[in-house]
Write a protein that holds these residues in place. Structure first.
Motif, mmCIF file in Angstrom:
data_model
loop_
_atom_site.group_PDB
_atom_site.id
_atom_site.type_symbol
_atom_site.label_atom_id
_atom_site.label_comp_id
_atom_site.label_asym_id
_atom_site.label_seq_id
_atom_site.Cartn_x
_atom_site.Cartn_y
_atom_site.Cartn_z
ATOM 1 N N GLU A 476 32.358 57.046 65.610
ATOM 2 C CA GLU A 476 32.084 57.604 63.609
ATOM 3 C C GLU A 476 30.430 58.229 64.023
ATOM 4 O OE1 GLU A 476 33.184 55.259 60.419
ATOM 5 O OE2 GLU A 476 35.455 55.932 60.659
ATOM 6 N N ILE A 477 29.430 57.648 65.091
ATOM 7 C CA ILE A 477 28.159 57.233 64.592
ATOM 8 C C ILE A 477 27.891 58.513 65.032
ATOM 9 C CG2 ILE A 477 25.950 56.481 65.490
ATOM 10 C CD1 ILE A 477 27.376 53.282 64.629
ATOM 11 N N TRP A 478 28.464 58.993 66.753
ATOM 12 C CA TRP A 478 28.256 59.649 67.163
ATOM 13 C C TRP A 478 28.292 61.317 67.220
ATOM 14 C CZ3 TRP A 478 24.267 59.278 70.782
ATOM 15 C CH2 TRP A 478 24.490 57.972 71.682
ATOM 16 N N GLU A 479 29.347 60.967 66.046
ATOM 17 C CA GLU A 479 30.354 62.225 65.754
ATOM 18 C C GLU A 479 28.985 62.820 64.648
ATOM 19 O OE1 GLU A 479 33.742 61.277 64.276
ATOM 20 O OE2 GLU A 479 34.698 62.245 66.260
ATOM 21 N N THR A 480 28.112 61.879 63.504
ATOM 22 C CA THR A 480 27.344 62.256 62.873
ATOM 23 C C THR A 480 26.134 62.289 63.050
ATOM 24 O OG1 THR A 480 27.702 60.044 61.494
ATOM 25 C CG2 THR A 480 29.267 61.177 61.227
ATOM 26 N N ILE A 481 25.367 61.093 63.908
ATOM 27 C CA ILE A 481 23.987 61.382 64.681
ATOM 28 C C ILE A 481 23.317 62.243 64.291
ATOM 29 C CG2 ILE A 481 24.381 61.905 66.575
ATOM 30 C CD1 ILE A 481 22.808 58.956 66.732
ATOM 31 N N GLU A 482 22.332 62.302 63.402
ATOM 32 C CA GLU A 482 21.224 63.155 63.920
ATOM 33 C C GLU A 482 19.886 62.689 63.802
ATOM 34 O OE1 GLU A 482 20.946 64.861 59.572
ATOM 35 O OE2 GLU A 482 22.491 65.751 60.677
ATOM 36 N N VAL A 483 18.587 63.565 64.399
ATOM 37 C CA VAL A 483 17.698 63.084 64.306
ATOM 38 C C VAL A 483 16.893 62.956 62.298
ATOM 39 C CG1 VAL A 483 14.752 63.882 64.850
ATOM 40 C CG2 VAL A 483 16.602 63.955 66.639
ATOM 41 N N LEU A 509 17.099 51.375 70.863
ATOM 42 C CA LEU A 509 16.239 51.210 71.058
ATOM 43 C C LEU A 509 15.411 51.264 70.163
ATOM 44 C CD1 LEU A 509 14.450 48.935 72.788
ATOM 45 C CD2 LEU A 509 13.418 51.180 74.075
ATOM 46 N N ILE A 510 14.188 50.693 69.927
ATOM 47 C CA ILE A 510 12.698 50.168 69.115
ATOM 48 C C ILE A 510 11.810 49.770 69.837
ATOM 49 C CG2 ILE A 510 11.636 49.862 67.235
ATOM 50 C CD1 ILE A 510 13.984 48.271 65.535
ATOM 51 N N VAL A 537 16.262 57.924 62.951
ATOM 52 C CA VAL A 537 16.796 58.186 64.741
ATOM 53 C C VAL A 537 15.448 58.848 64.729
ATOM 54 C CG1 VAL A 537 18.178 59.519 66.341
ATOM 55 C CG2 VAL A 537 19.106 57.580 64.208
ATOM 56 N N LEU A 538 15.410 58.788 66.314
ATOM 57 C CA LEU A 538 13.671 59.416 66.571
ATOM 58 C C LEU A 538 14.672 60.427 67.303
ATOM 59 C CD1 LEU A 538 11.357 56.841 67.387
ATOM 60 C CD2 LEU A 538 10.833 57.969 65.403
ATOM 61 N N GLU A 539 15.247 59.436 68.519
ATOM 62 C CA GLU A 539 16.031 60.855 69.152
ATOM 63 C C GLU A 539 17.198 60.275 70.045
ATOM 64 O OE1 GLU A 539 13.555 60.192 73.831
ATOM 65 O OE2 GLU A 539 13.037 62.479 72.327
ATOM 66 N N PHE A 540 17.975 60.792 70.193
ATOM 67 C CA PHE A 540 19.115 60.729 70.953
ATOM 68 C C PHE A 540 19.537 61.752 72.357
ATOM 69 C CE2 PHE A 540 20.184 63.384 67.884
ATOM 70 C CZ PHE A 540 20.793 64.167 67.759
ATOM 71 N N ASP A 541 20.239 60.667 73.510
ATOM 72 C CA ASP A 541 21.444 61.817 74.572
ATOM 73 C C ASP A 541 22.822 61.214 74.005
ATOM 74 O OD1 ASP A 541 22.416 62.539 76.499
ATOM 75 O OD2 ASP A 541 20.439 61.979 77.655
ATOM 76 N N LYS A 542 23.346 62.087 73.318
ATOM 77 C CA LYS A 542 25.041 61.503 73.778
ATOM 78 C C LYS A 542 26.332 61.338 75.150
ATOM 79 C CE LYS A 542 25.832 64.232 69.313
ATOM 80 N NZ LYS A 542 27.358 65.340 68.675
ATOM 81 N N ASP A 543 25.548 62.576 75.706
ATOM 82 C CA ASP A 543 26.225 62.051 77.690
ATOM 83 C C ASP A 543 25.160 60.763 78.299
ATOM 84 O OD1 ASP A 543 26.758 64.610 77.331
ATOM 85 O OD2 ASP A 543 24.799 65.971 78.172
ATOM 86 N N LYS A 544 24.498 60.359 77.893
ATOM 87 C CA LYS A 544 23.658 59.083 78.572
ATOM 88 C C LYS A 544 23.825 57.790 77.515
ATOM 89 C CE LYS A 544 19.633 61.347 81.403
ATOM 90 N NZ LYS A 544 18.758 60.698 81.858
ATOM 91 N N LYS A 545 24.617 57.810 76.048
ATOM 92 C CA LYS A 545 24.402 57.307 75.137
ATOM 93 C C LYS A 545 23.508 56.552 74.914
ATOM 94 C CE LYS A 545 28.979 58.219 74.687
ATOM 95 N NZ LYS A 545 29.390 58.874 74.025
#
Length: 685
Positions: A476-483, A509-510, A537-545
């Motif tokens: 659910e988190i990866w489907e809805t996450i945004e900066v 990670l903080i 959320v500052l940034e995220f990478d779905k591929d690298k999780k």
């Protein structure tokens, strides 16, 4: 065998009056009848009255209908009278006249400035009632040791007694009080009937081989009679009815004494006397025994239910203490549930969870536990019912909430309503568990992964539930996450470079730089494992999780604050933080540094900043430039108050000493040459 019966055995005036008042109400009206607490400390009478429709209440707020309410002989506080009036109930006050006299005395002396001291049991309803008439401000003592705990005082003291205490205790306590207080006013309020009953028991117990004292197990005055008797006759037995009588060797026991507490009905006394007399058809020696019969003995016997060990029956809770729950079964004796047979919930708070009047199902373990009581188990009934739930949960793969009650080899034992479930250490969590004891007394959700009905062996797992929920939450988190999105998370671990936070199935990670607007050497300065935190959320990478999180809030940004506080041209007091060859960095506010260029310190030439400034020094400076976007502030000290270098700053060599003079002459020479040129031009013209 000779039987001696005390003249004063049985109901005292106050108890007799209270019981008769209830019987009269039963005979003369059809309205509901309540008693504030048991009208008498005798289960036989109380149970009979309950079957007649009399309801016992321990709080007036329990009464939700109109009717009569009987105040028993023990008496109550003024607060109870007010509640009865406010409820619109019909008051039937059966407070013993001796007790009422104490109420009036305590109220009067308290208003005159006396500190009241009550000699008696602080938990006894009579003492609680008396204390209410002096605003619950009395000292309550039950022994010389209790007196020892009081502070010495010159205040006026008024001492009264619980009506059923012994004369011995009264004198013992008053002797001790003399050591603590000088101004003492004493009122011996021990009931004369109590004194007489105790004196008779003492005299009879001196001349008999065996003594029988009849009374309810909760009766205070009955226990005192037993204590007095045992001083002279070690073979003293406390019984409630004839069913509790001990076996007697008529060859050895030649003389038996009988007495009874103030709450013992005459028919019970008569039954005991008859049973004892039948042992060898001996005559009974007595001077006075009340022959009046309340005519309910036969009805009472007929109303008793039949019970057998191993049965499951229903009963009503009629009382409890810290270790036991008392249940009315409709049987000739009440049932007792030891706390360990009521539940196995750790730190079970019996006073909050158990309510008088509750109807419960119980398992009969013993008809007679050795003291005439029926031993019961509620836990056994719960276990039998719980197995039905357990089997269904196993088949449906639904979770069960269980309490961890024991740490064993390789895991823990959790209890679901008395059913024990083994949970291996590896199945307690989806993370490594260092110490299994951390789970003791905690409620966990488990799914049964092994079910052996024949051996009644169960194995559960909390891990499978946690992993499934984590996987679902992660998706659910990866489907809805945004900066910029905000989450509430839990700090899972700390490293030198930051803190990992579980935001609901996914760890982010903080970075240490995002923990605070101030400098942080290690994350432990700001957070600890287990903290609940709000992050964004500052940034995220779905591929690298991978997810980078921010913890510090924009409203706490010191650069925002400094922009709100100051503008260019404002003079501020700053603290010198560090030096550089080109100037000094100063603290404008916490978290914001500014630069004072070397040229902005003095009007004179400075070789080194250290020559005029020191770390930690506070100086006034003017803000000459603010660039909040690039986080730069320039300041000037010389525009406020220049700091000149000391005179000997540059006088290290003889050559240097002459330098100021050369400069001065050079300026003079330049002026003279100009004048010469000017004069020459004028001459030419």
């Amino acid at each position: 065998m000779e039987i001696i019966v005390a003249k004063s055995a049985g109901f005292c005036f106050g108890v007799d009056n209270a019981v008769k008042k209830v019987y009269q109400l039963l005979d003369t009206n059809n309205e509901r009848i309540f008693t504030f607490g048991p009208v008498i400390h005798n289960d036989q009478v109380v149970n009979y009255l309950k079957r007649k429709g009399v309801k016992i209440v321990n709080d007036i707020d329990e009464v939700n209908e109109k009717g009569h309410i009987v105040i028993r002989a023990h008496g109550v506080t003024p607060v109870i009278y007010k509640k009865i009036k406010d409820k619109g109930l019909i008051l039937e006050d059966a407070t013993c006249p001796y007790v009422k006299k104490i109420h009036n005395l305590v109220e009067q002396k308290s208003s005159e400035g006396y500190r009241i001291i009550i000699v008696g049991d602080k938990n006894h309803p009579e003492v609680i009632g008396i204390n209410g008439w002096c605003n619950d401000n009395a000292y309550i003592v039950n022994s010389a040791d209790d007196v020892e705990k009081l502070k010495k005082s010159d205040e006026k003291i008024c001492v009264v007694a619980q009506t059923t205490i012994t004369k011995e205790k009264w004198h013992e306590v008053n002797e001790a009080l003399k050591e603590k207080f000088e101004n003492i006013l004493k009122f011996d309020t021990i009931c004369s009937a109590t004194t007489k009953r105790q004196s008779e028991v003492e005299e009879i117990s001196k001349v008999v081989d065996l003594m029988i004292i009849m009374g309810d197990k909760k009766s205070s005055n009955t226990q005192k009679l037993c204590d007095i008797s045992r001083k002279h006759c070690p073979l003293t037995f406390k019984v409630e009815t004839s069913l509790d009588l001990p076996q007697i060797d008529v060859e050895k026991i030649k003389k038996i004494g009988i007495s009874a507490g103030a709450s013992t009905p005459d028919w019970v006394i008569e039954e005991v006397i008859r049973k004892m007399s039948e042992l060898n058809n001996q005559e009974v020696t007595k001077n006075e025994v009340n022959q009046e019969d309340f005519n309910f003995a036969d009805a009472l016997e007929e109303s008793f239910v039949r019970i057998r060990p191993g049965e499951i029956i229903k009963g009503k809770v009629i009382g409890f203490n810290a270790n036991e729950v008392y249940v009315d079964l409709g049987y000739k004796a009440d049932g007792i549930i030891p706390l360990e047979e009521y539940t196995d919930i750790p730190d079970f708070q019996i006073e909050k969870e158990v309510k008088v009047g509750d109807e419960i199902e119980v398992f009969v373990q013993q008809i007679n536990d050795g003291e005439g009581n029926v031993r019961l188990s509620k836990k056994q009934v719960d276990i039998n019912k719980a197995w039905e739930d357990v089997e269904k949960a196993y088949n449906d793969k639904t979770p069960l909430k269980a309490v961890v009650v024991e740490v064993v080899n390789g895991g823990v034992v959790a209890s679901y309503r008395g059913v024990r479930i083994f949970v291996p250490g590896s199945q307690l969590s989806d993370r490594y568990v260092k110490d299994l004891k951390d789970f003791l007394k905690r409620t966990i959700e488990v799914r049964l992964i092994d079910f052996n009905q024949k051996r009644r062996k169960l194995v559960g797992s909390a891990r499978v539930i946690l992993e499934e929920r984590k996987e679902k939450a992660s998706k659910e988190i990866w489907e809805t996450i945004e900066v910029g999105k905000t989450y509430n998370g839990v700090v899972k671990s700390l490293t030198d470079f930051g803190a990992f936070v579980d935001i609901g199935g996914v760890d982010g990670l903080i970075h240490v730089s995002e923990l605070s607007w101030s400098r942080v050497n290690h994350p432990s300065e700001v957070l600890k494992v287990g903290d609940t935190v709000e992050v964004h959320v500052l940034e995220f990478d779905k591929d690298k999780k991978k997810i980078s999180l921010g913890y510090r809030k924009e409203e706490d940004n010191p650069w925002v604050k400094v922009g709100q506080m100051y503008k260019e041209g404002v003079i501020v007091t700053v603290k010198v933080l560090r030096m550089t060859p080109f100037g000094a960095f100063v603290e404008v506010i916490e978290g914001v540094d500014g630069l004072v260029h070397i040229s902005q310190i003095s009007n004179k030439r400075i070789t080194k900043v250290e020559d005029v400034l020191e770390v930690g020094m506070k100086v006034d400076a003017k803000i000459i430039e603010m660039d909040l976007e690039n986080k730069k502030i320039n300041l000037s000290i010389k525009e406020v108050k220049p700091i000149d270098p000391p005179d000997n700053n540059a006088k290290e060599t003889g050559e240097n000493k002459e330098e100021p003079e050369i400069t001065e002459h050079k300026e003079e020479m330049e002026v003279t040459l100009a004048d010469v040129i000017k004069t020459s031009e004028e001459v030419k013209s």
